[in-house]
Design a protein around this motif. Sequence first.
Motif, PDB file in Angstrom:
ATOM      1  N   CYS A  35       0.828  -1.219   0.000  1.00  0.00           N
ATOM      2  CA  CYS A  35       0.000   0.000   0.000  1.00  0.00           C
ATOM      3  C   CYS A  35       0.857   1.261   0.000  1.00  0.00           C
ATOM      4  O   CYS A  35       0.531   2.236  -0.669  1.00  0.00           O
ATOM      5  N   GLY A  40      -1.780   7.194  -2.396  1.00  0.00           N
ATOM      6  CA  GLY A  40      -3.187   7.513  -2.673  1.00  0.00           C
ATOM      7  C   GLY A  40      -4.061   7.476  -1.431  1.00  0.00           C
ATOM      8  O   GLY A  40      -3.730   6.859  -0.435  1.00  0.00           O
ATOM      9  N   GLN A  41      -5.180   8.162  -1.510  1.00  0.00           N
ATOM     10  CA  GLN A  41      -6.096   8.324  -0.376  1.00  0.00           C
ATOM     11  C   GLN A  41      -6.769   7.017   0.036  1.00  0.00           C
ATOM     12  O   GLN A  41      -6.883   6.720   1.217  1.00  0.00           O
ATOM     13  N   GLN A  43      -5.675   4.034  -0.293  1.00  0.00           N
ATOM     14  CA  GLN A  43      -4.677   3.197   0.379  1.00  0.00           C
ATOM     15  C   GLN A  43      -4.460   3.642   1.824  1.00  0.00           C
ATOM     16  O   GLN A  43      -4.203   2.818   2.687  1.00  0.00           O
TER      17      GLN A  43
END
Length: 120
Positions: A35, A40-41, A43
Amino acid sequence: MTQTGPMTAMSKEMQDCVEACMTAHSLCEEAMSSCMQMGGQAQMQIMRTLMDCSEMTRMCADMMMRRSPMSAEMCAMCAKACDMCAEACMSMPDDQMMMRCAEACRRCAQMCRTMAGATM
């Protein structure tokens, strides 16, 4: 199952549950690493769940191994954390690592629920 002293051997069910916890712990750690590389959000949300589950499974295994009187309650909490983690991992069905983690967490949750209902 009755406890006759501090050195009573762990039951097969308890050993299996400890193993399931350690497997889930390892896979959560691997999935966290995966992750982090993705970023990224979405994740970040999954990361929190993975962290909780990783910590919970490790602690649960430790408590069972040392025959903590709080093992049953810990197993119940661990099952909940594993269920949440499996759900989070399932949100990435194309990711093999996440699917392996979800499977390990499901198995761990099931075994922990059984242990939570047992008298340790």
